[in-house]
Design a protein around this motif. Structure first.
Motif, PDB file in Angstrom:
ATOM      1  N   ALA A 324      -2.766  -0.507  -3.997  1.00 22.63           N
ATOM      2  CA  ALA A 324      -2.297  -1.835  -3.600  1.00 22.63           C
ATOM      3  C   ALA A 324      -0.855  -1.790  -3.115  1.00 22.63           C
ATOM      4  O   ALA A 324      -0.428  -2.647  -2.329  1.00 22.63           O
ATOM      5  CB  ALA A 324      -2.426  -2.808  -4.774  1.00 22.63           C
ATOM      6  N   ASP A 325      -0.094  -0.791  -3.560  1.00 20.96           N
ATOM      7  CA  ASP A 325       1.301  -0.622  -3.133  1.00 20.96           C
ATOM      8  C   ASP A 325       1.466   0.620  -2.267  1.00 20.96           C
ATOM      9  O   ASP A 325       2.500   1.300  -2.318  1.00 20.96           O
ATOM     10  CB  ASP A 325       2.217  -0.528  -4.362  1.00 20.96           C
ATOM     11  CG  ASP A 325       2.237  -1.813  -5.171  1.00 20.96           C
ATOM     12  OD1 ASP A 325       2.210  -2.896  -4.557  1.00 20.96           O
ATOM     13  OD2 ASP A 325       2.268  -1.744  -6.415  1.00 20.96           O
ATOM     14  N   ALA A 326       0.463   0.912  -1.466  1.00 19.09           N
ATOM     15  CA  ALA A 326       0.507   2.112  -0.615  1.00 19.09           C
ATOM     16  C   ALA A 326       1.716   2.080   0.308  1.00 19.09           C
ATOM     17  O   ALA A 326       2.055   1.037   0.883  1.00 19.09           O
ATOM     18  CB  ALA A 326      -0.774   2.213   0.205  1.00 19.09           C
ATOM     19  N   GLU A 327       2.365   3.233   0.468  1.00 16.22           N
ATOM     20  CA  GLU A 327       3.499   3.321   1.380  1.00 16.22           C
ATOM     21  C   GLU A 327       3.066   3.284   2.836  1.00 16.22           C
ATOM     22  O   GLU A 327       3.824   2.878   3.707  1.00 16.22           O
ATOM     23  CB  GLU A 327       4.293   4.603   1.099  1.00 16.22           C
ATOM     24  CG  GLU A 327       5.010   4.600  -0.246  1.00 16.22           C
ATOM     25  CD  GLU A 327       5.920   5.798  -0.415  1.00 16.22           C
ATOM     26  OE1 GLU A 327       6.119   6.542   0.575  1.00 16.22           O
ATOM     27  OE2 GLU A 327       6.439   5.992  -1.524  1.00 16.22           O
ATOM     28  N   ASN A 328       1.844   3.724   3.101  1.00  6.43           N
ATOM     29  CA  ASN A 328       1.346   3.745   4.478  1.00  6.43           C
ATOM     30  C   ASN A 328      -0.053   3.127   4.513  1.00  6.43           C
ATOM     31  O   ASN A 328      -1.049   3.820   4.696  1.00  6.43           O
ATOM     32  CB  ASN A 328       1.312   5.183   4.997  1.00  6.43           C
ATOM     33  CG  ASN A 328       1.239   5.245   6.515  1.00  6.43           C
ATOM     34  OD1 ASN A 328       0.856   4.280   7.162  1.00  6.43           O
ATOM     35  ND2 ASN A 328       1.600   6.388   7.068  1.00  6.43           N
ATOM     36  N   PRO A 329      -0.139   1.807   4.343  1.00  6.14           N
ATOM     37  CA  PRO A 329      -1.456   1.169   4.216  1.00  6.14           C
ATOM     38  C   PRO A 329      -2.326   1.266   5.456  1.00  6.14           C
ATOM     39  O   PRO A 329      -3.546   1.404   5.347  1.00  6.14           O
ATOM     40  CB  PRO A 329      -1.113  -0.292   3.888  1.00  6.14           C
ATOM     41  CG  PRO A 329       0.291  -0.483   4.378  1.00  6.14           C
ATOM     42  CD  PRO A 329       0.966   0.836   4.197  1.00  6.14           C
ATOM     43  N   GLU A 330      -1.746   1.209   6.628  1.00  8.00           N
ATOM     44  CA  GLU A 330      -2.557   1.256   7.848  1.00  8.00           C
ATOM     45  C   GLU A 330      -3.173   2.631   8.043  1.00  8.00           C
ATOM     46  O   GLU A 330      -4.342   2.746   8.427  1.00  8.00           O
ATOM     47  CB  GLU A 330      -1.725   0.843   9.063  1.00  8.00           C
ATOM     48  CG  GLU A 330      -1.347  -0.621   9.059  1.00  8.00           C
ATOM     49  CD  GLU A 330      -2.549  -1.534   8.858  1.00  8.00           C
ATOM     50  OE1 GLU A 330      -3.584  -1.309   9.537  1.00  8.00           O
ATOM     51  OE2 GLU A 330      -2.470  -2.456   8.020  1.00  8.00           O
ATOM     52  N   LEU A 331      -2.397   3.677   7.784  1.00  4.60           N
ATOM     53  CA  LEU A 331      -2.968   5.017   7.890  1.00  4.60           C
ATOM     54  C   LEU A 331      -4.020   5.227   6.803  1.00  4.60           C
ATOM     55  O   LEU A 331      -5.036   5.890   7.018  1.00  4.60           O
ATOM     56  CB  LEU A 331      -1.864   6.076   7.774  1.00  4.60           C
ATOM     57  CG  LEU A 331      -2.312   7.537   7.975  1.00  4.60           C
ATOM     58  CD1 LEU A 331      -2.999   7.719   9.327  1.00  4.60           C
ATOM     59  CD2 LEU A 331      -1.115   8.478   7.852  1.00  4.60           C
ATOM     60  N   ALA A 332      -3.805   4.621   5.637  1.00  8.62           N
ATOM     61  CA  ALA A 332      -4.800   4.693   4.568  1.00  8.62           C
ATOM     62  C   ALA A 332      -6.103   4.054   5.012  1.00  8.62           C
ATOM     63  O   ALA A 332      -7.198   4.577   4.750  1.00  8.62           O
ATOM     64  CB  ALA A 332      -4.274   4.012   3.308  1.00  8.62           C
ATOM     65  N   ARG A 333      -6.021   2.918   5.684  1.00 13.95           N
ATOM     66  CA  ARG A 333      -7.236   2.253   6.186  1.00 13.95           C
ATOM     67  C   ARG A 333      -7.919   3.113   7.257  1.00 13.95           C
ATOM     68  O   ARG A 333      -9.157   3.169   7.320  1.00 13.95           O
ATOM     69  CB  ARG A 333      -6.886   0.879   6.758  1.00 13.95           C
ATOM     70  CG  ARG A 333      -6.463  -0.139   5.701  1.00 13.95           C
ATOM     71  CD  ARG A 333      -6.225  -1.499   6.333  1.00 13.95           C
ATOM     72  NE  ARG A 333      -5.728  -2.449   5.374  1.00 13.95           N
ATOM     73  CZ  ARG A 333      -6.489  -3.149   4.521  1.00 13.95           C
ATOM     74  NH1 ARG A 333      -7.804  -2.970   4.540  1.00 13.95           N
ATOM     75  NH2 ARG A 333      -5.956  -4.004   3.675  1.00 13.95           N
ATOM     76  N   THR A 334      -7.138   3.782   8.079  1.00  9.29           N
ATOM     77  CA  THR A 334      -7.711   4.664   9.098  1.00  9.29           C
ATOM     78  C   THR A 334      -8.466   5.821   8.434  1.00  9.29           C
ATOM     79  O   THR A 334      -9.560   6.203   8.871  1.00  9.29           O
ATOM     80  CB  THR A 334      -6.610   5.212  10.018  1.00  9.29           C
ATOM     81  OG1 THR A 334      -5.928   4.127  10.634  1.00  9.29           O
ATOM     82  CG2 THR A 334      -7.199   6.107  11.097  1.00  9.29           C
ATOM     83  N   PHE A 335      -7.881   6.366   7.365  1.00 12.75           N
ATOM     84  CA  PHE A 335      -8.564   7.444   6.643  1.00 12.75           C
ATOM     85  C   PHE A 335      -9.862   6.936   6.028  1.00 12.75           C
ATOM     86  O   PHE A 335     -10.897   7.620   6.092  1.00 12.75           O
ATOM     87  CB  PHE A 335      -7.659   8.008   5.551  1.00 12.75           C
ATOM     88  CG  PHE A 335      -8.319   9.099   4.743  1.00 12.75           C
ATOM     89  CD1 PHE A 335      -8.321  10.407   5.193  1.00 12.75           C
ATOM     90  CD2 PHE A 335      -8.972   8.811   3.552  1.00 12.75           C
ATOM     91  CE1 PHE A 335      -8.946  11.410   4.469  1.00 12.75           C
ATOM     92  CE2 PHE A 335      -9.599   9.804   2.818  1.00 12.75           C
ATOM     93  CZ  PHE A 335      -9.588  11.107   3.282  1.00 12.75           C
ATOM     94  N   MET A 336      -9.827   5.757   5.431  1.00 19.15           N
ATOM     95  CA  MET A 336     -11.034   5.213   4.805  1.00 19.15           C
ATOM     96  C   MET A 336     -12.113   4.941   5.852  1.00 19.15           C
ATOM     97  O   MET A 336     -13.310   5.119   5.595  1.00 19.15           O
ATOM     98  CB  MET A 336     -10.697   3.939   4.041  1.00 19.15           C
ATOM     99  CG  MET A 336      -9.769   4.164   2.858  1.00 19.15           C
ATOM    100  SD  MET A 336     -10.554   4.981   1.457  1.00 19.15           S
ATOM    101  CE  MET A 336     -11.106   3.532   0.556  1.00 19.15           C
ATOM    102  N   GLU A 337     -11.710   4.532   7.047  1.00 11.46           N
ATOM    103  CA  GLU A 337     -12.679   4.329   8.128  1.00 11.46           C
ATOM    104  C   GLU A 337     -13.368   5.645   8.480  1.00 11.46           C
ATOM    105  O   GLU A 337     -14.587   5.691   8.692  1.00 11.46           O
ATOM    106  CB  GLU A 337     -11.981   3.753   9.358  1.00 11.46           C
ATOM    107  CG  GLU A 337     -12.926   3.493  10.527  1.00 11.46           C
ATOM    108  CD  GLU A 337     -12.213   2.974  11.754  1.00 11.46           C
ATOM    109  OE1 GLU A 337     -12.870   2.871  12.820  1.00 11.46           O
ATOM    110  OE2 GLU A 337     -11.006   2.695  11.665  1.00 11.46           O
ATOM    111  N   PHE A 338     -12.591   6.720   8.516  1.00  8.75           N
ATOM    112  CA  PHE A 338     -13.179   8.030   8.789  1.00  8.75           C
ATOM    113  C   PHE A 338     -14.113   8.448   7.658  1.00  8.75           C
ATOM    114  O   PHE A 338     -15.207   8.975   7.894  1.00  8.75           O
ATOM    115  CB  PHE A 338     -12.076   9.073   8.970  1.00  8.75           C
ATOM    116  CG  PHE A 338     -12.608  10.451   9.282  1.00  8.75           C
ATOM    117  CD1 PHE A 338     -12.916  10.813  10.586  1.00  8.75           C
ATOM    118  CD2 PHE A 338     -12.814  11.373   8.268  1.00  8.75           C
ATOM    119  CE1 PHE A 338     -13.423  12.071  10.873  1.00  8.75           C
ATOM    120  CE2 PHE A 338     -13.321  12.637   8.549  1.00  8.75           C
ATOM    121  CZ  PHE A 338     -13.626  12.979   9.856  1.00  8.75           C
TER     122      PHE A 338
END
Length: 426
Positions: A324-338
């Motif tokens: 919930a406090d990710a430093e790079n949330p957008e890249l995290a979402r990109t990884f989860m999409e992959f």
């Protein structure tokens, strides 16, 4: 599907989630990280090989992105470390969690503490079945976990060792005891058991109660929550008695409490034990200790003398979440999409010896997973019991009490008394 106050609605995982063939997969993310956003993703998991395989593919698909990963091969140490990191605000962007609410790093436990980012708006959400949502939501019904694998629990066999012993997998409870006796007479072990790794203690009871409790009565946990029944008043008692009977009958190796998971997998892989009652992914781990040409298969562990009664426990095995406090949330979402894509799901499932949780046209099933698809298609599968338990204390008490049972310091009835007390505190 919402879970409120730890209650569940009984659902079954769809067979399409296991077979996952000939279905359109999610699109694979490629190097489109927005300008100005970080290109370093922090990541942690228990179990290195499947996660690293996905990370390698993700970095290849996203040039310029780096995933800084840490791994633990022991679930207990990983869970403790993750909880400490989350409390201290030092947890990575993306990390592995467990489905449901059965332990301290499970979806509902972490989600209810507001430690996980909502995933409701992700493109892959519509690929989830109701069953997968039920173990991937917090108690308010918000999706916070991505299911990655589906696993079953049964008797995983070393096919060549079984053939050499001249034995066939048992199909009834009486045949289980006969099988153990026959294996002993041939100078081998029927089932390798490694209770030193505490998480393995639960697998035999889960396999037995699928047939004795949750298959015949899918609403059993709801009845517990309503105060209408308990572990000790149910067929859980039969299952625990059978576990003890298997020990007395010589079904397992000597001193299971002194044997860890790696030693268990060594015995299975080398064929010094004919089988192991384990999750389906165990076969992939045993392969590293096996001779070339060794094959593995899986059958359910029967608990009655009527094969038609037998159910197989099947559940989401591995989930991932975003801090919930990710430093790079957008890249995290990109990884989860992959990770949710056809490619990502197939890579992780193949490397972990499991089936993909989401549709994947890139995945090919094998003989160990065949029983999972078969029993799901017939509606003879049940979720793992712990995913709907009201608090992590129940599982923790179960794991510790089983070790004490095998030390002959408590009885099967006392195991259930302790589990009932923990359940009532939820």
């Amino acid at each position: 599907m919402n879970l409120t106050s730890g209650r569940r609605r009984t659902v079954a995982l769809g067979s399409a989630a296991v077979v996952a063939l000939a279905l359109a997969g999610c699109s694979t993310a490629t190097g489109d990280t927005a300008e100005g956003e970080g290109t370093v993703l922090t990541f942690s998991a228990a179990g290195e090989a499947p996660a690293q395989a996905v990370i390698d593919a993700f970095e290849e698909a996203n040039p310029g992105v780096t995933v800084e990963a840490t791994f633990a091969n022991d679930d207990a140490s990983y869970q403790q470390t993750l909880r400490t990191q989350l409390s201290a605000g030092t947890a990575p962007d993306v990390f592995r969690i467990w489905p449901g609410g059965g332990n301290a790093t499970a979806v509902r436990t972490l989600g209810d503490d507001d430690l996980l980012m909502s995933l409701e708006d992700e493109a892959w959400v519509d690929d989830l079945s109701d069953a997968q949502r039920a173990v991937s939501e917090n108690s308010e019904g918000t999706l916070v976990g991505l299911p990655v694998t589906v696993v079953g629990i049964g008797a995983v066999w070393n096919d060549q060792a079984l053939e050499e012993a001249g034995l066939t997998p048992p199909e009834t409870w009486s045949e289980v005891l006969d099988f153990c006796e026959a294996a002993t007479e041939k100078g081998t072990v029927a089932f390798a058991l490694g209770l030193k790794s505490a998480w393995t203690t639960q697998l035999v009871p889960y396999a037995l109660t699928s047939t004795l409790v949750y298959g015949p009565d899918p609403q059993f946990t709801d009845q517990q929550l309503d105060g209408e029944t308990t572990f000790g008043e149910s067929e859980w008692q039969t299952a625990m008695d059978q576990y003890a009977e298997m020990q007395s009958a010589g079904c397992f190796n000597e001193n299971p409490n002194g044997v860890g998971y790696d030693e268990q997998m060594t015995s299975l892989g080398e064929g010094t034990a004919l089988g192991a009652i384990q999750v389906t992914s165990a076969a992939a781990n045993a392969e590293q200790y096996a001779a070339d040409g060794t094959t593995f298969s899986m059958t359910p562990l029967p608990a009655t003398d009527d094969p038609a009664d037998t159910y197989l426990p099947v559940s989401v095995g591995i989930e991932y979440a975003i801090n919930a406090d990710a430093e790079n949330p957008e890249l995290a979402r990109t990884f989860m999409e992959f990770l949710a894509s056809s490619e990502g799901q197939a890579i992780y499932a193949t490397e972990s010896g499991a089936a993909p949780a989401l549709p994947s046209e890139d995945f090919e099933t094998g003989p160990v997973l065949a029983a999972v698809g078969e029993y799901q298609a017939e509606g003879r599968d049940t979720p793992f019991p712990d995913v709907f338990w009201p608090n992590p204390k129940v599982q923790a008490e179960h794991l510790a009490a089983i070790q004490e049972l095998f030390n002959a310091t408590i009885t099967p009835a006392q195991v259930l008394e302790r589990m009932d007390l923990a359940f009532s505190e939820g």
